[in-house]
Enzyme design. Structure first.
Site, PDB file in Angstrom:
ATOM      1  CG  HIS A 263      -3.493  -3.813   3.169  1.00  0.00           C
ATOM      2  ND1 HIS A 263      -2.463  -3.167   3.809  1.00  0.00           N
ATOM      3  CD2 HIS A 263      -4.208  -2.850   2.543  1.00  0.00           C
ATOM      4  CE1 HIS A 263      -2.548  -1.862   3.592  1.00  0.00           C
ATOM      5  NE2 HIS A 263      -3.599  -1.640   2.825  1.00  0.00           N
TER       6      HIS A 263
ATOM      7  CB  CYS B  26      -0.963  -0.061   1.181  1.00  0.00           C
ATOM      8  SG  CYS B  26      -2.364   1.051   1.003  1.00  0.00           S
TER       9      CYS B  26
ATOM     10  CD  GLU C 154      -0.762  -5.807   5.581  1.00  0.00           C
ATOM     11  OE1 GLU C 154      -0.605  -6.353   4.466  1.00  0.00           O
ATOM     12  OE2 GLU C 154      -0.965  -4.578   5.707  1.00  0.00           O
TER      13      GLU C 154
END
Lengths: 220, 97
Positions: free
Chosen positions: A194, A86, A196
């Site tokens: 994302h 990002c 994660e």
């Protein structure tokens, strides 16, 4: 296996990133402050998401010129893996470590939702845990995710198999549906989504896990 | 009768900083969603005949010294290194006064 998460004023996804890496490796990554000139010896450097410097001037522009970026460039040159997610992707582009730029979303709206990504290459330590062509889920949360580059660079990215992920349904107008790209030496990955945030079932899925498992075991 | 008035001043005190303007614009062919939105809003306000709108940035910068040529070189470097992203933007440097 050692890793570092770099924090800038305005980063806000560093805790998610630290939690994801800690869950997968059992070791807490070092967090490094933007004003540092050196990095500890690590095998993976992560620039997390957020709004470094409030996106002033251009997203990632100020962060990209901070002292720590010189250290990251040196480590990347040595072959250390660097992941920018990002705002991290925006910073890597602004720093010139990845080609192109991330502009305002074509629809002008901030997009916060889950999207589908197609894994376009498995030839990198970040993507080798997926099957080529696999469609994975991943959240996006950005206002400036519209990847742009000149035709010549785009042709090079494609010719050199450096498009890591494409959006199945392009949410932001990125050229050629690009969601993530690799550096020339394939050790730097920048991506808007994302991974994660999808590493445990309680978060709704684990599609991001293979990326970290692969990246973190490459040098174990 | 003559009065002599001695003015004791430093030339430096009168030196004003030079004023420069750096204009950053999007390169031709680069999509500008913000310009497009502004274009639409102008139309909605009833301004007819707006062909297209491209949004850019203006930086007004004060620089010390009196050497305009030197300042311009320095400002060009600032524009190339930070103010503009030359992948998508052009820049123009002017010394205003």
């Amino acid at each position: 296996m050692k890793s570092a998460v770099v924090v800038f004023p305005g980063s806000n996804r560093e805790r998610d990133m630290v939690a994801a890496i800690e869950k997968i490796t059992g070791h807490r990554p070092v967090t490094v402050w933007h004003g540092d000139h050196d990095l500890p010896k690590v095998d993976l450097i992560v620039i997390p998401g957020g709004f470094s410097y409030g996106d002033y001037l251009r997203s990632g522009a100020i962060a990209a010129r901070e002292p720590i970026m010189g250290a990251i460039a040196r480590e990347a040159e040595r072959g250390v893996a660097v992941l920018g997610v990002c705002n991290g992707f925006q910073i890597l582009c602004e720093a010139g470590l990845l080609p192109g730029v991330l502009m305002r979303n074509a629809g002008l709206k901030f997009i916060c939702k889950e999207v589908e990504l197609r894994v376009e290459t498995t030839a990198s330590q970040f993507t080798r845990g997926y099957a080529k062509g696999a469609v994975i889920r991943s959240p996006v949360a950005h206002g400036d995710g519209n990847y742009r580059t000149d035709d010549e660079t785009l042709a090079r990215l494609k010719g050199e198999d450096r498009v890591a992920f494409r959006y199945v349904d392009n949410p932001n107008g990125s050229v050629d549906d690009i969601a993530g790209i690799l550096s020339e030496k394939r050790n730097i990955l920048g991506m808007m989504p994302h991974p994660e945030n999808l590493i445990e079932p309680l978060n709704g899925g684990t599609d991001g896990k293979p990326l970290f498992e692969a990246a973190l075991s490459a040098v174990a | 009768m003559h009065f002599w008035i001695y003015l004791d001043f430093h030339y430096r005190d009168l030196e004003l900083p030079m004023k420069a303007r750096v204009t950053v614009t999007l390169k031709n062919g680069v999509l500008d969603p913000q310009g497009k939105a502004i274009e639409g809003a102008l139309g909605a306000l009833g301004f007819a005949g707006v062909g297209s709108v491209r949004q850019g940035k203006v930086f007004d910068i004060e620089v010390e010294g009196t050497d305009a040529a030197k300042a311009k070189t320095e400002l060009e470097a600032m524009a190339a290194k930070l103010l503009a992203n030359t992948v998508i933007e052009n820049y123009r440097v002017e010394i205003v006064d």
